[in-house]
Design an enzyme around this catalytic site. Structure first.
Site, PDB file in Angstrom:
ATOM      1  N   HIS A 277      32.541  35.060  35.136  1.00 50.18           N
ATOM      2  CA  HIS A 277      32.415  36.513  35.202  1.00 50.18           C
ATOM      3  C   HIS A 277      33.438  37.166  34.244  1.00 50.18           C
ATOM      4  O   HIS A 277      33.095  38.044  33.462  1.00 50.18           O
ATOM      5  CB  HIS A 277      32.634  36.972  36.657  1.00 50.18           C
ATOM      6  CG  HIS A 277      32.795  38.450  36.827  1.00 50.18           C
ATOM      7  ND1 HIS A 277      31.792  39.261  37.283  1.00 50.18           N
ATOM      8  CD2 HIS A 277      33.860  39.270  36.592  1.00 50.18           C
ATOM      9  CE1 HIS A 277      32.228  40.515  37.327  1.00 50.18           C
ATOM     10  NE2 HIS A 277      33.480  40.544  36.915  1.00 50.18           N
ATOM     11  N   GLU A 278      34.681  36.699  34.313  1.00 48.78           N
ATOM     12  CA  GLU A 278      35.720  37.260  33.427  1.00 48.78           C
ATOM     13  C   GLU A 278      35.394  36.975  31.964  1.00 48.78           C
ATOM     14  O   GLU A 278      35.639  37.787  31.077  1.00 48.78           O
ATOM     15  CB  GLU A 278      37.106  36.696  33.776  1.00 48.78           C
ATOM     16  CG  GLU A 278      37.572  36.972  35.202  1.00 48.78           C
ATOM     17  CD  GLU A 278      37.450  38.430  35.617  1.00 48.78           C
ATOM     18  OE1 GLU A 278      37.607  39.305  34.749  1.00 48.78           O
ATOM     19  OE2 GLU A 278      37.167  38.699  36.797  1.00 48.78           O
ATOM     20  N   HIS A 281      33.135  39.579  30.619  1.00 47.22           N
ATOM     21  CA  HIS A 281      33.852  40.770  30.134  1.00 47.22           C
ATOM     22  C   HIS A 281      34.431  40.523  28.756  1.00 47.22           C
ATOM     23  O   HIS A 281      34.383  41.364  27.864  1.00 47.22           O
ATOM     24  CB  HIS A 281      35.017  41.107  31.072  1.00 47.22           C
ATOM     25  CG  HIS A 281      34.601  41.690  32.383  1.00 47.22           C
ATOM     26  ND1 HIS A 281      33.750  42.765  32.487  1.00 47.22           N
ATOM     27  CD2 HIS A 281      34.947  41.375  33.666  1.00 47.22           C
ATOM     28  CE1 HIS A 281      33.588  43.066  33.771  1.00 47.22           C
ATOM     29  NE2 HIS A 281      34.301  42.232  34.499  1.00 47.22           N
ATOM     30  N   GLU A 357      30.357  45.540  35.220  1.00 43.65           N
ATOM     31  CA  GLU A 357      30.593  44.500  36.224  1.00 43.65           C
ATOM     32  C   GLU A 357      29.308  43.749  36.541  1.00 43.65           C
ATOM     33  O   GLU A 357      29.310  42.540  36.696  1.00 43.65           O
ATOM     34  CB  GLU A 357      31.169  45.112  37.509  1.00 43.65           C
ATOM     35  CG  GLU A 357      32.582  45.652  37.359  1.00 43.65           C
ATOM     36  CD  GLU A 357      33.577  44.605  36.885  1.00 43.65           C
ATOM     37  OE1 GLU A 357      33.364  43.412  37.145  1.00 43.65           O
ATOM     38  OE2 GLU A 357      34.565  44.980  36.234  1.00 43.65           O
TER      39      GLU A 357
HETATM   40 ZN    ZN Z   1      34.729  42.119  36.493  1.00 37.55          ZN
END
Ligand code: ZN
Length: 419
Positions: A277-278, A281, A357
């Site tokens: 997930h990071e 980003h 997100e």
């Molecule tokens: Zn996030």
């Protein structure tokens, strides 16, 4: 003067009461239809006690958040209308004839006063988090963080204020534009030094301790072309039980940081999901999009502040003890308007952030192909961090930079069911 202060305090009390009733009685916390018994239903992964605690914690936290926002505005209003700002300016001017020293002194008194007056709210936040077994920080360590916060903010803001007033005095009509230009390199500089200079003042950062896990994480990172030296662990377990991970910094200082609590409490699959997930980003350059959006909003914001400062000075200059915005003592008005505008713009940044997100979640699923782990991760976030599962609409609209946990679990479940 006394009358307008009384009105404000009365309005504030009414605001607090309405909020209290809204958060504790009026708003329904019922779950959306059709999720009963599914993975998004908190009853399936929290005990009744955990669910109750998480709800109470969120209600109190939200109440404290919304109460503290106008508090700072009221303080700025009092500082202006009771001539306190004027007095600080006089002290600064008597102490030195150099403008830079004057701003440094003036801002010191102002920020000290505001910090002391808002300290009870910060302490309540700490106490709350301690009572609900989230914070594990000692009072000393918390105080140390508060002092560090004060000093870091003071130094950065003293620089900003000095430049701001030099610019206002030089370009009285177009100061907002010049101040905005000057803020670009400053913002980029702060973003650049944040992970290496500012963050380490609070916590310890180091390469991952668990070497076996590190290898897996770095393998995943190399799939996304993220070099190993950009992944860090931070010691948070001495301060909190909550879980977190984030992307920070720009250029050669950009990094992915995993809290040690996350590494200690989650299973390997869950950690890899969070890491992915990071990475989402990182790869999708969300930080840079964020900076661009922030700069755009701040250009509009500075212009509006410029217009409002002229308006307020013309209309209430006498009451607020402001003869001209060239005077340092007008700073609380600037900060008051800035605070109100940033709050007003929070739904906009919230929408962008919630979108990013979701993108990062989808990226992580693409990367790990493990929906099971994703759902477990969100359930564990609810359990360990007591993260709110199903926030009331207004709370979500004004303060959520992530989709709610229920939404996150639901869209992951939908992907799973489609396959
Ligand atoms: Zn996030």
């Amino acid at each position: 003067m006394k009358k307008s202060l009384l009105t404000i305090i009365l309005l504030y009390a009414v605001y607090g009461l309405i909020l209290y009733f809204y958060l504790f009685f009026w708003t329904g916390y019922e779950l959306p239809k059709g999720i009963e018994g599914t993975a998004a239903d908190p009853k399936t992964f929290l005990t009744t006690e955990e669910l109750q605690l998480s709800e109470n914690y969120s209600q109190l936290k939200n109440l404290l958040f919304f109460i503290s926002i106008p508090l700072e505005w009221i303080i700025f209003f009092i500082v202006l209308s009771f001539g306190i700002s004027k007095t600080f300016q006089q002290w600064a001017e008597t102490a030195s004839r150099f403008f830079i020293v004057q701003t440094a002194l003036y801002y010191f008194w102002l920020s000290l006063l505001v910090t002391l007056l808002t300290l009870p709210v910060s302490w309540l936040n700490y106490k709350l988090s301690k009572d609900f077994q989230i914070s594990t920080q000692t009072l000393n360590s918390w105080l140390k963080d508060e002092v560090t916060d004060f000093l870091v903010n003071y130094v950065l803001m003293a620089v900003v204020v000095t430049f701001l007033y030099i610019i206002i005095r030089k370009f009285e009509k177009r100061w907002w534009l010049w101040a905005w230009f000057a803020s670009i390199p400053f913002t980029l500089f702060i973003m650049f030094i944040q992970p290496v200079i500012i963050d380490p003042l609070y916590n310890d950062f180091y390469p991952l301790k668990n070497k076996k896990l590190e290898e897996e994480i770095l393998q995943l990172a190399s799939k996304a072309d993220i070099p190993a030296e950009h992944v860090y662990e931070v010691d948070m377990s001495s301060k909190t039980n909550a879980l977190n991970a984030y992307v920070t910094g720009i250029g050669s200082n950009s990094r992915i940081v995993l809290w040690d609590t996350t590494l200690n409490k989650l299973s390997e699959d869950e950690i890899l999901f969070i890491m992915a997930h990071e990475m989402g980003h990182y790869v999708m350059k969300h930080i840079y999009i964020g900076i661009a959006g922030y700069l755009l909003l701040s250009l509009a914001g500075l212009y509006i502040i410029h217009r409002l400062m002229i308006f307020c000075t013309n209309r209430w200059g006498k009451r607020l003890n402001i003869q001209s915005i060239r005077e340092l003592s007008s700073l609380p008005l600037f900060l008051l308007l800035l605070g109100m505008l940033s709050f007003a713009s929070s739904p906009i940044s919230g929408i962008v952030s919630r979108y990013q997100e979701k993108q990062a979640d989808l990226y992580a699923i693409e990367m790990t192909k493990n929906e099971e782990a994703a759902v477990k991760t969100f359930q564990h976030l609810a359990k360990f961090s007591r993260s709110e599962i199903n926030p009331p609409k207004i709370v979500k609209f004004l303060r959520y930079d992530h989709p709610s946990l229920i939404e996150r679990i639901m869209y992951i479940e939908n992907i799973k069911n489609k396959e």
